[in-house]
Design a protein around this motif. Structure first.
Motif, short mmCIF file in Angstrom:
data_model
loop_
_atom_site.label_atom_id
_atom_site.label_comp_id
_atom_site.label_asym_id
_atom_site.label_seq_id
_atom_site.Cartn_x
_atom_site.Cartn_y
_atom_site.Cartn_z
N SER A 134 -14.46 49.55 -14.82
CA SER A 134 -15.77 49.37 -14.20
C SER A 134 -16.04 50.51 -13.23
CB SER A 134 -15.82 48.02 -13.47
OG SER A 134 -17.06 47.86 -12.81
N GLU A 135 -17.24 51.10 -13.31
CA GLU A 135 -17.59 52.21 -12.43
C GLU A 135 -17.89 51.70 -11.02
OE1 GLU A 135 -20.04 56.27 -12.97
OE2 GLU A 135 -21.33 54.49 -12.89
N THR A 136 -17.35 52.36 -10.02
CA THR A 136 -17.56 51.97 -8.62
C THR A 136 -17.44 53.20 -7.73
OG1 THR A 136 -16.92 50.41 -6.89
CG2 THR A 136 -15.14 51.48 -8.12
N TYR A 137 -17.87 53.05 -6.50
CA TYR A 137 -17.71 54.14 -5.54
C TYR A 137 -16.24 54.24 -5.12
CZ TYR A 137 -22.68 55.10 -4.81
OH TYR A 137 -23.98 55.48 -4.96
N LEU A 138 -15.65 55.40 -5.35
CA LEU A 138 -14.31 55.65 -4.85
C LEU A 138 -14.35 55.98 -3.36
CD1 LEU A 138 -12.88 57.80 -7.80
CD2 LEU A 138 -12.81 55.31 -7.49
N HIS A 139 -15.46 56.55 -2.94
CA HIS A 139 -15.74 56.76 -1.51
C HIS A 139 -17.23 57.12 -1.37
CE1 HIS A 139 -14.73 58.71 2.63
NE2 HIS A 139 -14.96 57.40 2.73
N ARG A 140 -17.82 56.66 -0.30
CA ARG A 140 -19.23 56.99 -0.06
C ARG A 140 -19.47 57.07 1.43
NH1 ARG A 140 -24.78 53.58 -1.42
NH2 ARG A 140 -26.15 55.39 -1.66
N LEU A 141 -20.24 58.08 1.86
CA LEU A 141 -20.60 58.27 3.26
C LEU A 141 -22.12 58.30 3.39
CD1 LEU A 141 -18.03 61.05 4.27
CD2 LEU A 141 -17.94 58.62 4.89
N ILE A 142 -22.65 57.41 4.24
CA ILE A 142 -24.09 57.33 4.49
C ILE A 142 -24.40 58.08 5.79
CG2 ILE A 142 -26.06 55.78 4.78
CD1 ILE A 142 -24.64 55.50 2.11
N ASP A 143 -25.46 58.87 5.79
CA ASP A 143 -25.86 59.65 6.98
C ASP A 143 -24.69 60.46 7.52
OD1 ASP A 143 -28.23 58.35 6.64
OD2 ASP A 143 -28.14 57.17 8.47
N VAL A 144 -24.00 61.16 6.64
CA VAL A 144 -22.80 61.89 7.05
C VAL A 144 -23.15 63.27 7.62
CG1 VAL A 144 -22.40 62.95 4.78
CG2 VAL A 144 -20.48 62.50 6.34
N ALA A 145 -24.34 63.77 7.31
CA ALA A 145 -24.78 65.05 7.84
C ALA A 145 -26.30 65.00 8.03
CB ALA A 145 -24.39 66.19 6.91
N MET A 146 -26.81 65.91 8.83
CA MET A 146 -28.26 65.95 9.04
C MET A 146 -28.69 67.41 9.21
SD MET A 146 -28.33 64.44 12.96
CE MET A 146 -30.11 64.50 13.12
N PHE A 147 -29.97 67.65 8.99
CA PHE A 147 -30.51 68.98 9.20
C PHE A 147 -31.96 68.87 9.66
CE2 PHE A 147 -31.25 68.03 4.70
CZ PHE A 147 -32.59 68.40 4.54
N ARG A 148 -32.42 69.92 10.26
CA ARG A 148 -33.79 70.00 10.74
C ARG A 148 -34.53 71.10 10.00
NH1 ARG A 148 -32.88 72.12 15.45
NH2 ARG A 148 -32.55 70.20 16.62
N VAL A 149 -35.72 70.80 9.50
CA VAL A 149 -36.58 71.83 8.92
C VAL A 149 -37.53 72.29 10.03
CG1 VAL A 149 -38.28 72.40 7.15
CG2 VAL A 149 -36.41 70.81 6.64
N MET A 150 -37.51 73.57 10.32
CA MET A 150 -38.25 74.08 11.46
C MET A 150 -39.75 74.15 11.18
SD MET A 150 -35.57 76.99 12.75
CE MET A 150 -35.28 77.61 11.09
N SER A 151 -40.52 73.99 12.24
CA SER A 151 -41.97 73.97 12.14
C SER A 151 -42.52 75.37 11.97
CB SER A 151 -42.56 73.32 13.40
OG SER A 151 -43.96 73.30 13.36
N GLU A 152 -43.58 75.48 11.17
CA GLU A 152 -44.25 76.75 10.94
C GLU A 152 -45.71 76.63 11.33
OE1 GLU A 152 -43.28 78.74 7.11
OE2 GLU A 152 -42.17 76.90 6.72
N THR A 153 -46.18 77.53 12.15
CA THR A 153 -47.55 77.48 12.63
C THR A 153 -48.55 77.68 11.50
OG1 THR A 153 -46.81 78.39 14.73
CG2 THR A 153 -49.18 78.47 14.29
#
Length: 462
Positions: free
Chosen positions: A423-442
């Protein structure tokens, strides 16, 4: 004050007295007088906290101005003083026109009165006469959508019902100046959409709107101009996208670098203000050059060590461990401040403690509110997955993606799937493990969350 100015704030400051113990308040009331009477230097039994310090700005009639800043920056204090519910320590405020305030909605309601009675009471406080309230009551009741509860005492209302009724009253008095403090999160999505639509109608009718929000996207969407407050000080004012970009940069800056960043924001804002004083052809050129220089400085990919998620959730491991998730440029530099339109790699490593079969890897990008924007898997099914990985092996997983997201903060998931007992299952899973910001452009004309690279074409009909 000029006829074209709706709100003028000059050198506004507000100081609060902070007492360490309740008895210090009594001491401050009594002892300094006695000390002065006997010729002693009076002692101070409180600490000063300056919520606002020498804030000055003007809002033109018909303009929508957003105020943005971190918690504790003085935004709500500023609005309360503009509305007259709080007195300044020093400075002056001038306003021309009827003000309707969406601050602490429902705080002025009498819980023993019915909804109808509170409508008349609240509308009278906002400056409407009895005849005006009679003419608008049906519209107010329809907007609030609380049905027959309008005839029941407010003390029987849920908090949501009370806020909706208060919003309906304030939004239907046809204000010349509308002051909004994080009040657009009332009710469900349909009611929120109606609130935004009503505010847009008021705006098109020529009203002045002063708007406070922590949502950069909302400020960019609604406002003509934005003001950045931090630690009670006005740091910058200008184009909403530019100001929101600086706010987000300040929000996630490490504590030890925050003062340096404040100085840089203040300096760049002063640069633009200097050129705006004299609007001539040469002045316009210098202003464009200044804005372009600031834009170039702000749109450089970089890594901010303080930009780390606090909401990470790790699934139980079934023989695999994910580690070192991060975003990289094509040149291999680790970054979390990204530029719209560029391509990046999202990489992580997976170490297998036990052998596994039919293994595949995945990633997902989400908004701060949890909306799943999109992701990818290394294989579409078991037939194209890794048929077998041995115990002790380690794999580098890499997903290349073009950043088509507009300015904002986004979160990343990482996961590895495999078969256990067929049966297929998650061997490991991380939620919200990294984040990034997209910078604003005028200069960006894209709206919403995703940039579809739409090209507009306008042609006048013959």
């Amino acid at each position: 004050m000029s006829f074209e100015i709706a709100i003028k704030v000059e050198n506004l400051s507000k100081c609060y007295h902070i007492y360490d113990q309740p008895r210090d308040r009594l001491k401050q009331f009594v002892l300094p007088r006695l000390q002065r009477a006997v010729g002693m230097q009076p002692k101070q039994y409180f600490r000063e906290f300056w919520a606002l310090k020498n804030v000055s700005f003007e809002v033109k009639k018909g303009e929508t101005v957003g105020i943005i800043g971190r918690n504790g920056s003085g935004k709500s204090t500023l609005l309360q003083m503009i509305c007259g519910t709080l007195n300044p320590t020093s400075g002056n405020i001038q306003a021309q026109g009827r003000i309707a305030a969406l601050l602490e909605l429902g705080s002025g309601f009498n819980p023993e009165f019915t909804g109808r009675e509170n409508v008349y009471l609240n509308a009278a406080v906002l400056g409407l006469g009895r005849d005006e309230i009679d003419a608008r009551f049906d519209e107010i009741a329809a907007f609030a959508e609380i049905g027959d509860f309008i005839e029941q005492p407010v003390k029987t209302y849920s908090s949501g019902m009370m806020v909706r009724l208060a919003f309906a009253v304030a939004i239907n008095v046809d204000p010349q100046i509308l002051v909004v403090d994080e009040a657009l999160s009332v009710g469900d999505e349909l009611f929120q959409r109606k609130c935004f639509s009503r505010i847009e109608t008021i705006r098109k009718a020529g009203a002045t709107i002063l708007f406070v929000s922590h949502s950069g996207g909302t400020v960019v969407e609604l406002c003509d101009r934005a003001i950045l407050l931090d630690m009670g000080e006005l740091l910058a004012t200008g184009v909403p996208k530019q100001i929101v970009g600086r706010y987000q940069k300040l929000l996630y800056a490490p504590a030890e670098k925050r003062q340096q960043l404040r100085d840089e924001i203040r300096q760049s804002s002063a640069c633009a203000d200097t050129y705006r004083e004299d609007i001539s052809q040469a002045g316009d050129t210098r202003l464009e050059a200044c804005d372009a220089q600031m834009q170039q400085q702000e749109l450089q990919d970089s890594y901010d060590p303080a930009l780390k998620p606090a909401s990470t959730i790790s699934y139980a491991s079934y023989g695999a461990i994910i580690h070192d998730p991060a975003v990289y440029t094509l040149g291999g530099e680790r970054v979390n401040n990204l530029t719209r339109g560029k391509t990046y790699y999202y990489r992580y490593r997976v170490k297998f403690e036990y052998a596994a079969s039919n293994v595949r890897f995945g990633m997902l990008i989400k908004t701060t509110s949890g909306v799943e924007l999109g992701g990818a898997a290394s294989a579409s099914s078991n037939r194209t997955s890794l048929p077998f990985v041995s115990a002790g092996s380690e794999y580098m997983v890499e997903f290349a993606f073009c950043c088509r997201l507009n300015a904002g903060v986004y979160f990343l998931n990482a996961g590895v799937l495999g078969e256990i007992n067929g049966s297929e299952t998650y061997l490991h899973r991380l939620i919200d493990v990294a984040m990034f910001r997209v910078m604003s452009e005028t200069a960006s004309i894209a709206t919403g969350i995703v940039d579809f690279s739409c090209v507009s074409r306008i042609k006048q009909d013959a």
